[in-house]
Design an enzyme around this catalytic site. Structure first.
Site, PDB file in Angstrom:
ATOM      1  CD  GLU A 113      -2.820  -0.912   1.961  1.00 12.26           C
ATOM      2  OE1 GLU A 113      -3.687   0.107   1.728  1.00 12.26           O
ATOM      3  OE2 GLU A 113      -3.213  -1.114   3.480  1.00 12.26           O
ATOM      4  CG  HIS A 132      -2.591   3.149   5.117  1.00 11.55           C
ATOM      5  ND1 HIS A 132      -3.907   2.966   5.688  1.00 11.55           N
ATOM      6  CD2 HIS A 132      -2.415   1.655   4.859  1.00 11.55           C
ATOM      7  CE1 HIS A 132      -4.739   1.754   5.377  1.00 11.55           C
ATOM      8  NE2 HIS A 132      -3.397   1.161   5.255  1.00 11.55           N
ATOM      9  CG  HIS A 134      -5.020  -1.640   9.184  1.00  9.23           C
ATOM     10  ND1 HIS A 134      -3.687  -2.777   8.315  1.00  9.23           N
ATOM     11  CD2 HIS A 134      -5.561  -0.510   8.102  1.00  9.23           C
ATOM     12  CE1 HIS A 134      -3.890  -2.466   7.692  1.00  9.23           C
ATOM     13  NE2 HIS A 134      -4.203  -1.712   7.035  1.00  9.23           N
ATOM     14  CG  HIS A 202      -7.747  -0.257   4.363  1.00  8.54           C
ATOM     15  ND1 HIS A 202      -7.433  -0.276   3.376  1.00  8.54           N
ATOM     16  CD2 HIS A 202      -7.888  -0.667   4.769  1.00  8.54           C
ATOM     17  CE1 HIS A 202      -6.303   0.278   2.811  1.00  8.54           C
ATOM     18  NE2 HIS A 202      -5.946  -0.386   4.075  1.00  8.54           N
TER      19      HIS A 202
HETATM   20 ZN   LIG Z   1      -4.037  -0.765   5.021  1.00 11.75          ZN
END
Ligand SMILES: [Zn+2]
Length: 272
Positions: A113, A132, A134, A202
């Site tokens: 990603e 980023h 989760h 996500h």
């Molecule tokens: Zn992710």
């Protein structure tokens, strides 16, 4: 094989070789963008610390990542190889261009990603750090019609709301991962000029003008989500920050630029 046939065969073979060579050469050039040079040592230290801080604060677990824009070339950014953030050291860092192509991958496995980072850096010249994550507490707000809203003074930076990226809108049915430039671009578009974007089912992407901002915002966004869920669970009406209160918080200096917190967080993880 007659003489003529052999000559034809040799000509065809050398042509094929020349074509393969040219194609291969272009491919190689594409795979290895030129390095912008070594990252400044202070930035290396902060990026390693950012990885460990986000793990220590419960924003990242084995997954998720944090990057910094290169201090010598705005067309490059630096991100760890595929590794749990708590384990990242300076030798794990890979330099990327804005197409997500690594300069010094050296056979190491990469975060699929990384395009989240690449496309946000391309779209947002004001952004120098991207997270980023989760984080569990944020997931409900990406899948519900109840918006995540600034509920306490440490989250004044989301006073204008947090957009939600639904990968289905741009890419249809996927495995939910932002693993190419097109998906990254769609995410960056939904982020717009905001400090964070929720990703449906996500996680979240959080940005800042420097690592302490992106890291600090990630930590307080996660806390804000927990506090908001708790306040809503009480059952009565919930009073959020007024947009004007959030604006005043930002005008008076967002959480003192996270300087005090950064020193504390960094010391906690780097002396372990
Ligand atoms: Zn992710």
């Amino acid at each position: 094989m007659t003489k003529t046939n052999r000559r034809e065969f040799l000509r065809a073979t050398s042509l094929a070789l020349a074509t393969a060579w040219a194609g291969g050469g272009a491919g190689l050039a594409q795979q290895a963008p030129v390095s912008a040079g070594a990252l400044g040592p202070a930035l290396v230290g902060d990026l390693v610390a950012a990885n460990r801080i986000l793990a220590d604060q419960g924003v990242l677990d084995a997954f998720g990542h944090v990057s910094a824009r290169h201090d010598k070339n705005p067309e490059r950014f630096v991100l760890s190889r595929s590794l749990a953030p708590a384990l990242v050291t300076a030798t794990d860092l890979i330099e990327y261009d804005l197409d997500g192509r690594g300069v010094n991958v050296k056979g190491r496995s990469e975060y699929s990603e990384r395009f989240i980072h690449a496309e946000i850096y391309r779209a947002r010249r004001d952004v120098n750090a991207v997270v980023h994550a989760h984080a569990l507490s944020l997931i409900p707000f990406g899948v519900s019609t109840t918006p995540l809203r600034a509920i306490y003074h440490m989250a004044g930076f989301i006073g204008e709301g947090v957009p939600i990226f639904d990968i289905r809108a741009s890419s249809g049915m996927t495995d939910m991962l932002v693993k190419d430039s097109n998906k990254g671009r769609a995410l960056a578009q939904v982020l717009g000029n905001k400090p964070a974007v929720l990703m449906r089912g996500h996680g979240v992407a959080v940005v800042g003008p420097a690592l302490p901002f992106a890291v600090g915002r990630s930590i307080y966004l996660e806390l804000n989500a927990r506090i908001q869920a708790q306040a809503m669970a009480l059952g009565g009406a919930v009073t959020y920050l007024d947009p004007e209160e959030a604006r005043k918080i930002m005008e008076s200096g967002e959480n003192r630029s996270y300087e005090r917190a950064w020193e504390l967080w960094k010391r906690k993880v780097m002396t372990k």
